[in-house]
Scaffold this motif. Structure first.
Motif, mmCIF file in Angstrom:
data_model
loop_
_atom_site.group_PDB
_atom_site.id
_atom_site.type_symbol
_atom_site.label_atom_id
_atom_site.label_comp_id
_atom_site.label_asym_id
_atom_site.label_seq_id
_atom_site.Cartn_x
_atom_site.Cartn_y
_atom_site.Cartn_z
ATOM 1 N N ALA A 35 0.825 -1.212 0.000
ATOM 2 C CA ALA A 35 0.000 0.000 0.000
ATOM 3 C C ALA A 35 0.858 1.261 0.000
ATOM 4 O O ALA A 35 0.557 2.233 -0.714
ATOM 5 N N LYS A 38 2.112 2.689 -3.373
ATOM 6 C CA LYS A 38 0.995 3.182 -4.187
ATOM 7 C C LYS A 38 0.480 4.511 -3.658
ATOM 8 O O LYS A 38 0.206 5.437 -4.421
ATOM 9 N N LEU A 39 0.349 4.617 -2.344
ATOM 10 C CA LEU A 39 -0.212 5.836 -1.754
ATOM 11 C C LEU A 39 0.764 7.004 -1.763
ATOM 12 O O LEU A 39 0.344 8.160 -1.842
ATOM 13 N N GLY A 41 3.162 7.384 -4.075
ATOM 14 C CA GLY A 41 3.565 7.700 -5.444
ATOM 15 C C GLY A 41 4.959 7.238 -5.816
ATOM 16 O O GLY A 41 5.640 7.891 -6.606
ATOM 17 N N VAL A 46 3.706 3.867 -9.696
ATOM 18 C CA VAL A 46 3.054 4.767 -10.652
ATOM 19 C C VAL A 46 3.190 4.210 -12.063
ATOM 20 O O VAL A 46 2.217 4.171 -12.823
ATOM 21 N N PRO A 56 -4.998 7.634 -12.335
ATOM 22 C CA PRO A 56 -4.284 7.768 -11.056
ATOM 23 C C PRO A 56 -5.147 7.453 -9.836
ATOM 24 O O PRO A 56 -4.645 6.899 -8.855
ATOM 25 N N TRP A 57 -6.444 7.754 -9.877
ATOM 26 C CA TRP A 57 -7.305 7.477 -8.725
ATOM 27 C C TRP A 57 -7.364 5.987 -8.417
ATOM 28 O O TRP A 57 -7.523 5.589 -7.264
ATOM 29 N N ARG A 59 -4.924 3.801 -8.628
ATOM 30 C CA ARG A 59 -3.750 3.443 -7.825
ATOM 31 C C ARG A 59 -4.014 3.757 -6.353
ATOM 32 O O ARG A 59 -3.715 2.960 -5.472
ATOM 33 N N TYR A 60 -4.595 4.923 -6.092
ATOM 34 C CA TYR A 60 -4.914 5.289 -4.710
ATOM 35 C C TYR A 60 -5.977 4.353 -4.132
ATOM 36 O O TYR A 60 -5.896 3.955 -2.970
ATOM 37 N N PHE A 61 -6.961 4.004 -4.944
ATOM 38 C CA PHE A 61 -8.013 3.097 -4.488
ATOM 39 C C PHE A 61 -7.428 1.743 -4.088
ATOM 40 O O PHE A 61 -7.719 1.227 -3.005
ATOM 41 N N GLY A 63 -4.345 1.079 -3.319
ATOM 42 C CA GLY A 63 -3.501 1.297 -2.145
ATOM 43 C C GLY A 63 -4.321 1.370 -0.866
ATOM 44 O O GLY A 63 -3.938 0.801 0.161
ATOM 45 N N LEU A 64 -5.462 2.047 -0.903
ATOM 46 C CA LEU A 64 -6.315 2.143 0.281
ATOM 47 C C LEU A 64 -6.944 0.797 0.632
ATOM 48 O O LEU A 64 -7.068 0.454 1.816
#
Length: 134
Positions: A35, A38-39, A41, A46, A56-57, A59-61, A63-64
């Protein structure tokens, strides 16, 4: 009046300890090594999502979801449910590696993790049942 011994048999106790070691290792791994990049960057994380053509969202999803799953593995009440969620995530990761990133042997990593998460979910099935009955 008789006393009933409620301690689990040695096999159950051994399984319980094995699950906790596995949950601890995988929980910390997913928080820090999966995680985190990803969170925050990290360049390789990336690039992997850019290679997939993902926004990009996403990747954050992911990671979360990995962060929540890693934390969940460390919380006794949530460990089984977290393992189920991470097993489902590993199905997506394996499919992505196989068909989008053409990962070849890299597909084995999410497949092995899937098997470990299914083992944890099986071992913690009682806690999953208690959560779902609420």
């Amino acid at each position: 009046m008789s006393v009933v011994d409620t301690t689990p048999p040695p096999v159950a106790r051994g399984l319980h300890r094995t699950l906790w070691v596995l949950q601890g290792f995988l929980g910390v791994f997913f928080i820090v090594a999966s995680a985190g990049p990803k969170l925050f960057g990290e360049a390789n994380a990336v690039q992997s999502f850019e290679d997939m053509g993902a926004a990009p969202w996403f990747r954050y999803f992911v990671g979360l979801v990995e962060l929540a799953g890693g934390i969940g593995l460390l919380v006794p009440r949530l460990a089984g449910l977290a393992a189920v969620g991470l097993a489902l995530l590993m199905i997506g990761a394996a499919v992505t590696q196989a068909f989008i990133l053409d990962g070849g042997a890299l597909v084995l990593t999410p497949v092995v993790l899937f098997v470990l998460f299914v083992f944890i979910a099986w071992g913690r099935r009682d806690s999953i049942g208690r959560l779902l009955r609420r």
